[in-house]
Design a protein around this motif. Sequence first.
Motif, PDB file in Angstrom:
ATOM      1  N   GLY A  97       0.818  -1.213   0.000  1.00 61.29           N
ATOM      2  CA  GLY A  97       0.000   0.000   0.000  1.00 61.29           C
ATOM      3  C   GLY A  97       0.847   1.255   0.000  1.00 61.29           C
ATOM      4  N   TRP A 137      -2.279   8.848   2.762  1.00 58.39           N
ATOM      5  CA  TRP A 137      -2.848   7.696   3.460  1.00 58.39           C
ATOM      6  C   TRP A 137      -2.097   7.423   4.755  1.00 58.39           C
ATOM      7  N   VAL A 190      -7.764   1.888   6.155  1.00 58.63           N
ATOM      8  CA  VAL A 190      -7.058   2.852   5.313  1.00 58.63           C
ATOM      9  C   VAL A 190      -7.651   4.224   5.606  1.00 58.63           C
ATOM     10  N   CYS A 196      -5.754   6.634  -2.426  1.00 63.86           N
ATOM     11  CA  CYS A 196      -6.067   5.580  -1.459  1.00 63.86           C
ATOM     12  C   CYS A 196      -6.603   4.334  -2.156  1.00 63.86           C
ATOM     13  N   ALA A 227      -3.742   2.377  -3.347  1.00 65.56           N
ATOM     14  CA  ALA A 227      -3.117   1.662  -2.236  1.00 65.56           C
ATOM     15  C   ALA A 227      -3.922   0.413  -1.882  1.00 65.56           C
ATOM     16  N   VAL A 228      -5.244   0.540  -1.880  1.00 63.70           N
ATOM     17  CA  VAL A 228      -6.121  -0.600  -1.591  1.00 63.70           C
ATOM     18  C   VAL A 228      -5.912  -1.710  -2.617  1.00 63.70           C
ATOM     19  N   ASN A 281      -3.270  -2.310  -4.453  1.00 64.60           N
ATOM     20  CA  ASN A 281      -1.966  -2.936  -4.211  1.00 64.60           C
ATOM     21  C   ASN A 281      -2.038  -3.905  -3.036  1.00 64.60           C
ATOM     22  N   MET A 282      -2.716  -3.494  -1.967  1.00 56.49           N
ATOM     23  CA  MET A 282      -2.795  -4.350  -0.781  1.00 56.49           C
ATOM     24  C   MET A 282      -3.612  -5.607  -1.056  1.00 56.49           C
TER      25      MET A 282
END
Length: 172
Positions: free
Chosen positions: A33, A45, A78, A92, A95-96, A98-99
Amino acid sequence: MDALEAIISRRVQRSFADKPVEREKLDKIVDAGRHAMSARNMQPWQFVVIENRDSLKEIGALCSTGRFVAESPSAIAVLKDTANARWAEVDCAQAVQNMADAGWALGLGTCWVGNFDGARIGAMLGIKDGWALFTILPFGYSDPKNPPQARPLKPRGEMVHYERVGNPRPQR
């Protein structure tokens, strides 16, 4: 599992085995993330790793479309920087993604939670002024009694165009 395989094979998971997630895997997911693309590298984030079962149950009760958080062995909240009104949500979301992909590559599933009582969860997590809850990602191993299922994609021809909307892939 390589990145492309994780992206293509990932499934939404709302049911979890009763097995804890290793802290090293959660660290890798958070780092995925942290490495997401971000407009002007603002990185709007913050991440809160949650492993306490009582907290997860309380959070799950506050998620109208994510009650399954209560049964997950871990979750990552997050947070978004509310001062970055233009790009925080896009960043964000990256990032989500990717996570979620990193979790899948590590043998874990998740499902993005979209409806929740952000004020009450924010108070629980100690979210400071200038920050808001963007989403919660529960992470865990697949429940063997209820494994994630593949969902059909729309046909490629309905969503992929070449040079102009409506053009099919050119022949070479």
